[in-house]
Design an enzyme around this catalytic site. Structure first.
Site, PDB file in Angstrom:
ATOM      1  CE  LYS A  80      -3.925  -2.371   1.779  1.00  0.00           C
ATOM      2  NZ  LYS A  80      -4.502  -2.978   2.911  1.00  0.00           N
ATOM      3  CD1 TRP A  96      -4.024  -0.590  -1.783  1.00  0.00           C
ATOM      4  CD2 TRP A  96      -5.274  -2.646  -2.510  1.00  0.00           C
ATOM      5  NE1 TRP A  96      -4.914  -0.988  -0.813  1.00  0.00           N
ATOM      6  CE2 TRP A  96      -5.699  -2.248  -1.309  1.00  0.00           C
ATOM      7  CE3 TRP A  96      -5.795  -3.776  -3.174  1.00  0.00           C
ATOM      8  CZ2 TRP A  96      -6.827  -2.773  -0.681  1.00  0.00           C
ATOM      9  CZ3 TRP A  96      -6.730  -4.405  -2.582  1.00  0.00           C
ATOM     10  CH2 TRP A  96      -7.154  -3.685  -1.131  1.00  0.00           C
TER      11      TRP A  96
END
Ligand code: ADP
Length: 547
Positions: free
Chosen positions: A441, A446
């Site tokens: 993250k 992501w």
């Protein structure tokens, strides 16, 4: 109004009866710990399974009790699969590569009454036995001539046990929901968890696995399961392959040995082989070094972790072997998706075809899938948005064995959270982008560790690559790539970064690359991200400056 059809129970016993009647001369060929090459027919194996069932009876093991195996892939393990489950007992396959404390935990948790073991695991069991008070005896899967000297209490010999028994045994008529087998997941955190399969789930999974767009199995096939029989039922091969009347070839303890795999494939005419990517790396390395090729193999089925495109390319281009990606998990018996091309896809250009092949495939009938965001909202099947992958279906676990929390495996709508993060495209092809716990993250966005790893192993100078998230003051987390260099070993960081830049978004590029001799693997042969996080958890990235 109910239909007026017979309610015949779906049991593993019915598979066995079908095979005995319809394919009695089908062969099982095995390398075993005590024999270089052993052959028998399904008829002979099931006759021996009846002897074994008599022996289990004589040992006083009663309905639903657990009998464990600690063994590689061979005919004796196959016989145990049928004898134990069809006698109404529960086959507990144990992964011998687990840590000793994990084996101790699962044997005691499962309350195994007997353990059937290959000779090479006797020393391990000798150490563990004092901590296994519920185990009444140990059966070594060998003949009298190969019995080891051992301090194990109540030590029995498999062949001696069988010799004393009759081939007549009346298999019980079981309810199809009877438990058939038990398999513990590795449990990267906490204790391993038991997945308890049923006869019905196994039969449905067997039907579905054999379908043309799945494993495409037929009587003429010769199948080599390189995936261990203790890993999620050996992906169902002990049931699916005999059901269609095909021949089974078992590599015994030689699963990771390229030379043995090649020899078996050529001498037995293997057409399909199944395994995790690591075993194919070993086989391809052997083929490269020895300059030999594969003349009968048509397809490999790869799962357990993402299969690098480089493996698929080498199989296809050098050996004419198609590689199919499959995805699943212990909790799913294990099959969830399978990658076969849809009509028309053959004409796609190379790059587009590669993009399809890299995906884990389409749901097998029986498995429903959905992807959801952090709030549980369902995401579109557009091949772009990625979210937590949830599944449901008749061969997916509804609970773990004796955890004390009923229904704990499912959400309120009955979906099982796979712990995987995935996209699904408009044609239904699912692609794993990460494990929930491995996704990186970076500043709220992501990054898929798997995509980065796949891109890296496509470089000829990379043998193996793993990516983990490392703490970063500005971005919270940034990717660190760990690489085992391939032959030559003179790959440097800048060259690899340049190569990666052509394949992934710029902001995904790892902030650093570390070269190592070896990457740790889990008991099921996967890269151990836990091990890497332990080693590199405190790694200070060069981009992580205080300003
Ligand atoms: P264990 O966790 O005990 O090693 P499992 O077979 O249950 O064994 O692992 C299942 C997990 O393995 C899946 O949830 C997924 O993360 C991963 N996996 C399985 N097949 C694939 C695949 N083809 N590509 C990527 N990941 C896969």
């Amino acid at each position: 109004m109910h239909g007026l059809m017979m309610n015949t129970p779906l049991t593993i016993t019915s598979i066995m009866r079908h095979v005995e009647r319809n394919s009695p001369e089908g062969e099982i060929v095995s390398v075993t710990a005590d024999q270089p090459l052993h052959r028998l027919t399904y008829r002979q194996a099931f006759a021996r399974a009846r002897k074994l069932a008599n022996a289990l009876n004589r040992l006083g093991i009663a309905s639903s009790e657990r009998v464990a195996t600690l063994a590689w892939n061979d005919y004796r393990h196959f016989e145990l699969y049928y004898a134990i489950s069809c006698a109404g007992l529960v086959l507990h396959t144990i992964n011998p590569r687990l840590f000793a404390e994990q084996i101790e935990y699962i044997v005691n948790h499962a309350e195994d009454r007997y353990i059937f073991t290959d000779v090479m695991f006797v020393p391990l069991l000798e150490k563990l036995a004092p901590q296994l008070p519920g185990v009444e005896g140990y059966v070594v899967m060998t003949d009298a001539a190969h019995m080891p000297q051992s301090t194990l209490p109540n030590l029995l010999c498999y062949e001696t046990l069988l010799e004393a028994e009759s081939e007549d045994f009346e298999w019980p008529e079981l309810d199809e929901n009877t438990a058939s087998a038990l398999c513990y997941t590795s449990g990267t955190t906490g204790n391993p968890k038991g997945v308890l399969y049923s006869h019905r789930a196994t039969v449905l999974h067997t039907y579905a696995s054999a379908l043309p767009d799945v494993m495409n199995l037929r009587a003429g096939d010769v199948v080599l399961p390189v995936v261990p029989l203790f890993h999620a039922n050996g992906w169902g091969t002990t049931y699916t392959v005999p059901m269609v009347g095909a021949k089974l070839v078992f590599p015994g303890p030689k699963l990771g040995d390229g030379e043995t795999l090649h020899r078996l494939m050529e001498s037995e005419g293997v057409t399909a082989a199944l395994g995790v990517p690591t075993v194919w790396l070993a086989l391809l390395q052997y083929l490269r070094d020895s300059g030999v090729t594969l003349t009968t193999l048509q397809r490999t089925i790869v799962g357990g972790s993402a299969c690098p495109l480089a493996i698929m390319d080498e199989f296809r281009e050098k050996h004419g072997v198609e590689t199919h990606h499959a995805w699943g998990m212990t909790e799913m018996s294990p099959l969830g998706t399978f990658n076969s091309l849809l009509p028309g896809m053959e004409t796609l250009d190379h790059q587009a075809l590669q993009a399809v092949r890299a995906k884990q495939g389409r749901a097998v009938y029986g498995v429903e899938m959905k992807i959801v965001d952090d709030e549980g909202n369902e995401l579109p099947w557009d091949g772009e948005r990625f979210g937590t992958l949830k599944v449901r279906g008749p061969w997916i676990a509804s609970d773990y064995y004796r955890t004390g929390e009923k229904g704990s495996a499912l959400d309120s709508k009955g979906w099982f959270n796979t712990g995987d993060v995935a996209t699904i495209d408009a044609s239904g092809y699912m692609q794993i982008t990460d494990r929930t716990k491995d996704v990186i993250k970076s500043g709220g966005e992501w990054i898929s560790s798997i995509d980065l790893e796949n891109a890296a192993v496509a470089h000829p100078g990379v043998l193996e690559a793993a990516v983990i998230g490392v703490a970063h003051a500005k971005w919270a987390e940034r990717p660190l790539m760990i690489v085992v260099p391939g032959e030559g070993g003179n790959l440097d960081k800048e060259t690899l970064l340049e190569f990666l830049a052509a394949h992934v978004a710029k902001w995904w590029l790892p902030d650093d690359i570390v070269f190592v001799d070896e990457i740790p693997h889990t008991a099921t042969g996967k890269i151990s991200k836990v091990g890497l996080r332990e080693r590199f958890g405190d790694y200070r990235l060069p981009t992580d400056t205080e300003d």
